[in-house]
Motif scaffolding. Structure first.
Motif, short mmCIF file in Angstrom:
data_model
loop_
_atom_site.label_atom_id
_atom_site.label_comp_id
_atom_site.label_asym_id
_atom_site.label_seq_id
_atom_site.Cartn_x
_atom_site.Cartn_y
_atom_site.Cartn_z
N THR A 1 -72.66 5.62 73.09
CA THR A 1 -71.73 4.49 72.98
C THR A 1 -70.44 4.73 73.75
OG1 THR A 1 -70.76 5.35 70.93
CG2 THR A 1 -72.64 3.85 70.72
N ARG A 2 -69.83 3.62 74.15
CA ARG A 2 -68.52 3.59 74.81
C ARG A 2 -67.70 2.51 74.13
NH1 ARG A 2 -70.67 7.47 76.35
NH2 ARG A 2 -70.93 8.29 78.46
N HIS A 3 -66.41 2.45 74.45
CA HIS A 3 -65.60 1.37 73.89
C HIS A 3 -64.64 0.83 74.95
CE1 HIS A 3 -62.57 4.61 73.30
NE2 HIS A 3 -61.69 3.62 73.43
N ILE A 4 -64.26 -0.44 74.78
CA ILE A 4 -63.28 -1.10 75.62
C ILE A 4 -62.23 -1.70 74.69
CG2 ILE A 4 -62.86 -2.99 77.24
CD1 ILE A 4 -65.68 -2.63 78.28
N VAL A 5 -60.97 -1.38 74.91
CA VAL A 5 -59.88 -1.93 74.10
C VAL A 5 -59.51 -3.30 74.65
CG1 VAL A 5 -57.55 -1.58 73.22
CG2 VAL A 5 -59.05 0.40 73.58
N MET A 6 -59.56 -4.32 73.79
CA MET A 6 -59.38 -5.70 74.23
C MET A 6 -58.23 -6.37 73.49
SD MET A 6 -63.38 -6.86 74.55
CE MET A 6 -62.89 -8.45 75.24
N LEU B 1 -65.24 -6.02 81.62
CA LEU B 1 -64.17 -6.78 80.97
C LEU B 1 -63.62 -7.87 81.88
CD1 LEU B 1 -62.13 -7.13 78.59
CD2 LEU B 1 -60.68 -5.46 79.78
N MET B 2 -63.46 -9.08 81.35
CA MET B 2 -62.73 -10.14 82.04
C MET B 2 -61.36 -10.23 81.37
SD MET B 2 -63.87 -14.10 82.70
CE MET B 2 -63.04 -15.08 83.96
N GLU B 3 -60.36 -9.65 82.04
CA GLU B 3 -59.04 -9.53 81.42
C GLU B 3 -58.31 -10.86 81.32
OE1 GLU B 3 -56.66 -5.89 81.73
OE2 GLU B 3 -57.77 -5.51 83.56
N VAL C 1 -65.99 -9.98 77.35
CA VAL C 1 -66.67 -8.74 77.71
C VAL C 1 -68.17 -9.01 77.82
CG1 VAL C 1 -66.85 -8.00 75.28
CG2 VAL C 1 -66.94 -6.30 77.12
N LEU C 2 -68.76 -8.44 78.86
CA LEU C 2 -70.17 -8.61 79.17
C LEU C 2 -71.00 -7.55 78.46
CD1 LEU C 2 -72.31 -10.00 81.12
CD2 LEU C 2 -71.76 -8.15 82.72
N SER C 3 -72.14 -7.96 77.90
CA SER C 3 -73.02 -7.03 77.20
C SER C 3 -74.44 -7.16 77.72
CB SER C 3 -72.99 -7.29 75.69
OG SER C 3 -73.90 -6.43 75.03
N PRO C 4 -74.93 -6.20 78.52
CA PRO C 4 -76.34 -6.24 78.96
C PRO C 4 -77.29 -6.10 77.78
CG PRO C 4 -75.03 -4.67 80.25
CD PRO C 4 -74.20 -5.06 79.07
N SER C 5 -78.55 -6.39 78.00
CA SER C 5 -79.52 -6.39 76.91
C SER C 5 -79.70 -5.00 76.28
CB SER C 5 -80.86 -6.92 77.41
OG SER C 5 -81.35 -6.12 78.48
N TRP C 6 -79.46 -3.94 77.04
CA TRP C 6 -79.67 -2.59 76.52
C TRP C 6 -78.49 -2.07 75.70
CZ3 TRP C 6 -75.66 0.12 78.49
CH2 TRP C 6 -75.16 -0.24 79.75
N SER C 7 -77.42 -2.84 75.64
CA SER C 7 -76.18 -2.38 75.02
C SER C 7 -75.98 -2.97 73.63
CB SER C 7 -75.00 -2.78 75.92
OG SER C 7 -73.76 -2.47 75.30
#
Length: 276
Positions: free
Chosen positions: A224-229, A25-27, A235-241
């Motif tokens: 799966t995971r989650h980030i509250v934004m 995350l880039m806040e 937010v960064l997303s790698p190719s596997w995500s």
């Protein structure tokens, strides 16, 4: 410039909430009179924001790029989400107003960001990746961008994808970039979810009320995971995500991709029954 190293999905399974946010995350994307950038080793993308208020801001290479100037070996896309502004490229001025964008080709030595009015500063959102060739600089507004309406009210995902940097709009080496606008009453983006092993992605969420939140989903489909934004975070997303989200109200987000190809529809779709 914060550096993000690559992450193996087996390691990410064990991240705490704090660790997950710190790594992906880039806040804070915009700071007054500063250029805020993050550098990821995932396809070497750089993303962030420039917010000139009382002064113009010059984009410098810094020690991280080991280059004479920022775009010596890179291309860049910029979309303005704030007040009207100007980007100066090697002395030539381009007016980039709200929800207008520009593709900047490799080899541009001077990049300067300016706002027209300090009380309504421009907010220039930036994506940049390595480039093997120089393509012409092209300004792109909403009329030039390709609009793709998707979704439906019943699925709470009615939205329009505006493709700014796309092979059908202009030439770029590997960067793709656009903006997705969700309509009132819709909250889901990119669900059913997908991955694309051939390229990574960054999402930047904005146009959100102070108390609105987006639950951004990431991780492998079976883990799966989650980030509250909140508003104006990336937010960064790698190719596997996977990269999907649900908001407490509608919102807008900018997506940027780089990697092996530029085929927007090259996706590995995930069936709802396979999500965990």
């Amino acid at each position: 410039m914060k550096i993000h190293y690559a992450h193996h999905p087996d390691d990410v399974k064990n991240y705490t909430t704090e660790k997950l946010r710190n790594e992906f995350l880039m806040e804070t994307v915009f700071k007054e009179n500063e250029v805020e950038l993050a550098y990821s080793h995932v396809d070497r993308i750089i993303y962030g924001g420039a917010m000139p208020v009382e002064k113009a801001l010059t984009l410098d290479a810094g020690k991280e790029l080991a280059a004479e100037y920022f775009l010596e070996r890179r291309e860049m896309g910029v979309i303005n989400i704030g007040g009207d502004g100007v980007i100066v490229l090697d002395g030539e001025e381009y007016e980039i107003n709200n929800r207008e964008g520009i593709y900047i080709g490799r080899g541009t030595k001077e990049v300067v960001f300016k706002s027209n009015e300090a009380n309504q500063p421009a907010k220039f959102y930036i994506n940049s990746c390595p480039a093997h060739k120089t393509y012409p600089t092209v300004k792109v507004d909403l009329e030039k961008a390709i609009a793709r309406p998707l979704g439906e009210d019943a699925a709470m995902n009615k939205r329009t994808i505006h493709q700014f940097i796309h092979p059908d709009v202009l030439d770029s080496c590997q960067l793709s970039m656009g903006m997705t606008v969700l309509e009132e009453g819709s909250g889901w983006n990119t669900m059913p979810a997908h991955t694309h092993e051939r390229r990574m992605e960054v999402y930047f969420y904005f146009n959100m009320e102070e108390d609105t939140r987006v639950f951004h989903l990431m991780g492998q489909p079976h883990e799966t995971r989650h980030i509250v934004m909140s508003n104006e975070q990336a937010v960064l997303s790698p190719s596997w995500s996977i990269h999907s989200g649900i908001g407490t109200r509608n919102y807008t987000f900018i997506w940027g991709m780089c990697g092996e190809n530029q085929d927007f529809d090259d996706m590995d779709h995930v069936a709802m029954k396979d999500l965990r």
